[in-house]
Design an enzyme around this catalytic site. Structure first.
Site, short mmCIF file in Angstrom:
data_model
loop_
_atom_site.label_atom_id
_atom_site.label_comp_id
_atom_site.label_asym_id
_atom_site.label_seq_id
_atom_site.Cartn_x
_atom_site.Cartn_y
_atom_site.Cartn_z
CE LYS A 153 -3.79 -2.08 2.62
NZ LYS A 153 -4.58 -2.01 3.86
CG HIS B 39 -3.00 6.23 5.04
ND1 HIS B 39 -3.34 7.19 5.97
CD2 HIS B 39 -4.13 5.99 4.32
CE1 HIS B 39 -4.62 7.51 5.82
NE2 HIS B 39 -5.12 6.79 4.83
CG HIS C 7 1.43 4.63 8.57
ND1 HIS C 7 1.46 3.74 9.61
CD2 HIS C 7 0.57 4.13 7.66
CE1 HIS C 7 0.65 2.73 9.34
NE2 HIS C 7 0.10 2.94 8.17
#
Length: 579
Positions: A139, A142, A145
């Site tokens: 992924k 994001h 994080h």
């Protein structure tokens, strides 16, 4: 140098109270300064002396304060002693303050200033494992994080500066049913060309699509379960695809971490502890801690009364492990490998109960080192948006921050001609992100504000960088002054003394940060220092002053600059010389 004065005052008080200076030092602290108001340098807290059993706890504390103040005499180091509210105040000899502080800058150039203080050398040191960032593989990084990444980096930097051997660990979410979905989805929707061109974006698109399919398609759900079964059975084709996704992700993440000025010593992950998780379950069994719930899951009873009113599930009914099972295995493995003095987990506050249970189970298993494990929780960031709308990925935030900073710099009359304005804009923008995040208590949620964050004046990372660049420019323009003799008596004006008084607190600020792992103490110290420097730029000019006065002021500015740069680096910022 705070250490010199703290020891001299502690020895003086110790002789009066018939105590060692080590017993007195914890009650001594530098007095915070106020711009418009002259203050004493140190204060001795009578309540701390009472708590430590050095003074009787009964009786009027103010009478005790006044009595002790009257028993202490001035000398060549301390030129004034007075009784405040529950504290004895000390003002040190002004010329000695200037000499000793600037002498320390000469002896301990750069990042070493203040680190040899008795406050900091008394802290226990050893190996510190810091687990932070920990995104999920396959992924894109994001934006959620970001906080874990920069907070963990600050803690690692702080611990390292205090003499610890630090292991910076990124514990990736690289296992679980999500890979069953991704593996099954990639075989249907994956495209090698897109994977080569924009790997994480393509994997993200595949993951979103397969999730939608699995919502209404039992065949797809079954394919995902089958792929994950193959992965757990270590079948080569499934493992090869999983490893490829993992390697792609780590390479992409390294690029984002580089932009943030963050690095890791170890890229670990849940997959590393899949086999060891079963060993942890066996240990729980051998300690008689494993029970079976009504649903057939295996649990550990955490209730004080042993009545299962509170428990933690460590195995599903089909015998597969969970996140906490792998965390148990990881903690044991890290102690065996690193023999850590402390292990710090940096995650959002929603995981607080998870870590509470983790530490409870480790303790029940008989691990005496459980009290060396610590969770640092943090709140959420609200309203993180770019011009194009809601933010999902951190790179979007970094791109927007750099673009906005570049625009602001282009509009400013003070901006210098730079070799690489984009790189400078990004470095300053990352500093702005860090300071906005670190100004308050970590557990508090906060609202993201682009305009406030990127202001050149006020309490921002941009202001810290501007102050540092301005000091560097001042020193570069006046290199010729170095040959002149230094005269400390030229720095006895109130503003010079105030800056030195503020610098007396640096070791205490680092000590406080080491205790609670909150960056706000250091951020606020550096912002206050920058405001004082800004006033000194205006009121203590170097240009147009005599060479000896210019030399004295430059020595003061140089010392302040080294502390500012040192503190910024601990926070995770890269100081810029020009902007």
């Amino acid at each position: 140098m705070a250490s010199f004065f703290r020891r001299k005052i502690a020895a003086k008080v110790g002789r009066t109270l018939q105590q060692s200076e080590e017993a007195i030092i914890p009650a001594l602290s530098a007095v915070p300064v106020f711009k418009k108001q002259q203050s004493d340098d140190f204060k001795l807290s009578l309540s701390t002396l009472r708590i430590r059993g050095i003074l009787p706890s009964g009786g009027d504390i103010q009478q005790q304060t006044e009595k002790l103040a009257s028993q202490l005499e001035q000398d060549t180091v301390v030129e004034a002693i007075s009784a405040g509210h529950g504290a004895v105040h000390f003002q040190v000899n002004r010329e000695l303050l200037v000499q000793k502080m600037l002498e320390q800058f000469e002896q301990e150039r750069g990042d070493a200033f203040g680190l040899n203080s008795e406050l900091l050398t008394a802290l226990k040191t050893g190996t510190t494992v810091v687990e932070y960032s920990s995104p999920n593989i396959a992924k894109k990084f994001h934006a959620g994080h970001l906080r874990s990444t920069i907070i963990g980096n600050f803690i690692a930097n702080l611990k390292q500066s205090l003499g610890n051997k630090v292991v910076r660990m990124n514990y990736l979410g690289d296992w679980g049913m999500q890979f069953g979905l991704l593996g099954a989805g990639f075989s249907q929707f994956g495209c090698e060309e897109k994977l080569e061109k924009n790997p994480l974006q393509h994997l993200f698109e595949v993951y979103v699509r397969v999730n939608k399919e699995a919502d209404h398609d039992e065949v797809m759900r079954q394919a995902a379960r089958e792929f994950f079964r193959q992965l757990e059975q270590r079948e080569s084709k499934a493992v090869s695809l999983w490893k490829r996704f993992r390697d792609i992700t780590v390479d992409e993440y390294r690029h984002v971490y580089k932009r943030l000025g963050v690095h890791f010593d170890v890229y670990s992950g849940e997959s590393f502890h899949q086999d060891q998780a079963q060993e942890a379950v066996q240990q729980l069994q051998s300690h008689g801690l494993l029970k079976t719930s009504e649903k057939g899951t295996r649990v550990v009873d955490l209730s004080p009364a042993g009545d299962m009113s509170s428990f933690c599930t460590v195995l599903r009914s089909d015998g597969t492990s969970l996140y906490i099972t792998r965390d148990l295995a990881a903690a044991v493995d890290r102690m065996q490998e690193y023999h850590f003095h402390e292990m710090i987990y940096v995650t959002d506050k929603s995981q607080s109960s998870h870590f509470q249970q983790l530490f409870q189970i480790l303790d029940k298993m008989g691990h005496s080192w459980t009290d060396r494990c610590r969770h640092v929780p943090f709140g959420l960031v609200r309203g993180m948006k770019t011009r194009s709308g809601e933010v999902v990925f951190l790179e979007d935030v970094l791109d927007e921050a750099r673009a906005r900073m570049l625009h602001n710099m282009s509009q400013s009359k003070t901006t210098k001609d730079l070799e690489d304005p984009e790189a400078t804009a990004e470095t300053v923008a990352v500093s702005a992100l860090i300071v906005q995040d670190f100004k308050g208590p970590l557990q508090s949620d906060y609202t993201f504000d682009w305009d406030r964050m990127l202001q050149a004046q006020g309490d921002t990372g941009v202001f810290l960088q501007y102050t540092h660049a301005r000091l560097c420019s001042l020193m570069k323009k006046n290199e010729r002054v170095d040959a002149v003799a230094f005269d400390s008596s030229l720095l006895l004006d109130p503003l010079s003394i105030t800056i030195l008084q503020h610098l007396l607190r640096y070791d205490e600020v680092l000590f406080q940060s080491a205790q609670d792992l909150q960056p706000k103490h250091l951020v606020n110290f550096l912002l206050k220092l920058s405001h004082l420097i800004s006033s000194a730029h205006r009121d203590l000019p170097v240009k147009g002053s005599s060479l000896t006065l210019a030399k004295a002021r430059l020595r003061l500015f140089s010392g302040a600059c080294s502390v500012l740069a040192s503190g910024m680096r601990i926070l995770g910022m890269t100081p810029v010389d020009r902007m």
